[in-house]
Write a protein that holds these residues in place. Structure first.
Motif, short mmCIF file in Angstrom:
data_model
loop_
_atom_site.label_atom_id
_atom_site.label_comp_id
_atom_site.label_asym_id
_atom_site.label_seq_id
_atom_site.Cartn_x
_atom_site.Cartn_y
_atom_site.Cartn_z
N GLU A 88 2.12 7.79 -3.75
CA GLU A 88 3.30 8.02 -3.72
C GLU A 88 4.36 6.96 -3.81
O GLU A 88 5.38 6.97 -2.97
N PRO A 89 4.28 5.80 -4.59
CA PRO A 89 4.94 4.72 -4.48
C PRO A 89 6.57 4.85 -4.91
O PRO A 89 6.76 5.79 -5.85
N VAL A 90 7.57 4.08 -4.34
CA VAL A 90 8.96 4.01 -4.91
C VAL A 90 9.01 3.05 -6.05
O VAL A 90 10.07 3.34 -6.82
N LEU A 91 8.05 2.17 -6.25
CA LEU A 91 8.10 1.17 -7.14
C LEU A 91 6.76 1.12 -7.79
O LEU A 91 5.92 0.91 -7.31
N LEU A 92 7.09 1.40 -9.13
CA LEU A 92 5.61 1.07 -10.01
C LEU A 92 6.00 -0.25 -11.12
O LEU A 92 6.91 -0.33 -11.67
N LEU A 93 4.89 -1.19 -10.90
CA LEU A 93 4.86 -2.46 -11.51
C LEU A 93 3.91 -2.47 -12.49
O LEU A 93 2.69 -2.19 -12.07
N ALA A 94 4.14 -2.70 -13.92
CA ALA A 94 3.04 -2.54 -14.86
C ALA A 94 3.10 -3.95 -15.70
O ALA A 94 4.05 -4.32 -16.17
N ASP A 95 2.05 -4.77 -15.57
CA ASP A 95 1.81 -6.09 -16.31
C ASP A 95 1.02 -5.95 -17.45
O ASP A 95 -0.09 -5.88 -17.60
N GLU A 96 1.65 -5.80 -18.65
CA GLU A 96 1.13 -5.84 -19.92
C GLU A 96 0.04 -4.55 -19.86
O GLU A 96 -1.11 -4.77 -20.31
N PRO A 97 0.45 -3.46 -19.69
CA PRO A 97 -0.32 -2.18 -19.40
C PRO A 97 -0.93 -1.79 -20.58
O PRO A 97 -2.28 -1.09 -20.56
N THR A 98 -0.54 -1.98 -21.83
CA THR A 98 -1.13 -1.45 -23.24
C THR A 98 -1.83 -2.69 -23.90
O THR A 98 -2.26 -2.59 -24.96
N GLY A 99 -1.91 -3.84 -23.22
CA GLY A 99 -2.24 -4.88 -23.85
C GLY A 99 -3.81 -4.89 -24.34
O GLY A 99 -4.12 -5.52 -25.52
N ALA A 100 -4.61 -4.09 -23.84
CA ALA A 100 -5.88 -4.07 -24.05
C ALA A 100 -6.23 -2.95 -24.82
O ALA A 100 -7.45 -2.53 -25.05
N ASN A 124 0.87 -1.22 0.19
CA ASN A 124 0.02 0.09 0.02
C ASN A 124 0.77 1.21 0.08
O ASN A 124 0.24 2.02 -0.57
N ARG A 125 2.12 1.33 0.78
CA ARG A 125 2.77 2.53 0.85
C ARG A 125 3.95 2.49 -0.17
O ARG A 125 4.41 3.68 -0.45
N LYS A 126 4.37 1.68 -0.67
CA LYS A 126 5.53 1.52 -1.37
C LYS A 126 5.61 1.11 -2.94
O LYS A 126 6.25 1.54 -3.71
N ILE A 127 4.34 0.46 -3.17
CA ILE A 127 4.47 -0.38 -4.51
C ILE A 127 3.13 0.01 -5.39
O ILE A 127 1.83 0.21 -4.71
#
Length: 231
Positions: A165-177, A86-89
């Motif tokens: 305000e995360p320090v790490l952003l994770l994107a899983d196939e964000p443009t796939g759709a 919740n705080r960092k990702i």
């Protein structure tokens, strides 16, 4: 010290028959500095999303350690992991996962509801409005997801991922759709966020044009993370 450190990450599952192990990831090491961007590519079923889920603490490795900001996440219990998430990702998925009954602004504010920091919660609505305006959605605050285009819904999902305000952003196939133009616009938005906010960004993608916009591209093959062919 690197923001993210993976050491010896392996992931195995027991086969349905119960008499053998299916090895998905094997001995993966990775370091990312604050503000770096990385694309992870590879064939379908190669373990890209599995690795991203381990980094994001949605799944646990069978072996190895994950350190974020110097903290060993593999030693934490489920409640502690939920707090880190919740705080960092921040997470962006192929599906936007917006709540259809809530407005754009309300959807963005959902991750702040778990915060115990009253000051953070009180400042969140103004931050949400500022971020939404920054991605061209300042006039859509009261719209429901069903009233938005696919590209607009995914931009809302990006802002929701950034609200704490995360320090790490994770994107899983964000443009796939998304259609080609919306995909290009979202890719550019992710690059701008990475550059301007110094958020460390990991993107799992089949889209080589999106991967090419990241600072580094690595490929998962045979359970191992290696330099992408031609990358």
């Amino acid at each position: 010290m690197a923001l993210l450190q993976l050491s010896g990450i392996s992931k195995s599952y027991t086969a349905a028959s119960g008499d053998s192990q299916l090895h998905i990831l094997t001995g993966i090491d990775l370091e990312l500095e604050r503000g770096e961007s990385l694309a992870i590519i590879g064939p379908s079923g190669s373990g890209k999303s599995t690795l991203l889920n381990i980094v994001g603490t949605l799944d646990r490795p069978s072996a190895g350690t994950v350190k974020l900001d110097g903290q060993d996440l593999t030693t934490l219990n489920e409640q502690e992991l939920a707090t880190v998430r919740n705080r960092k990702i921040g997470f962006i998925f192929q599906g936007h996962h917006l709540l259809p009954q809530c407005s754009v602004l309300e959807n963005v504010l959902v991750p702040t509801l778990a915060s115990t920091d009253a000051k953070h919660r009180s400042a969140a609505p103004e931050r949400a409005r500022r971020l939404l305006k920054g991605v061209g959605l300042g006039d859509r605050l009261d719209h429901r997801p069903g009233q938005l285009s696919g590209g607009e819904r995914q931009r809302v999902a990006v802002v929701r991922a950034l609200i704490n305000e995360p320090v790490l952003l994770l994107a899983d196939e964000p443009t796939g759709a998304l259609d080609r133009v919306s995909a290009q616009n979202l890719a550019q938005l992710l690059v701008e966020i990475n550059n301007e906010q110094m958020v460390t960004l990991i993107v799992v993608t089949h889209a080589l044009n999106l991967a090419g916009k990241m600072g580094r591209t690595l490929e998962i093959r045979d359970g191992k993370l290696q330099k992408a062919s031609g990358g």
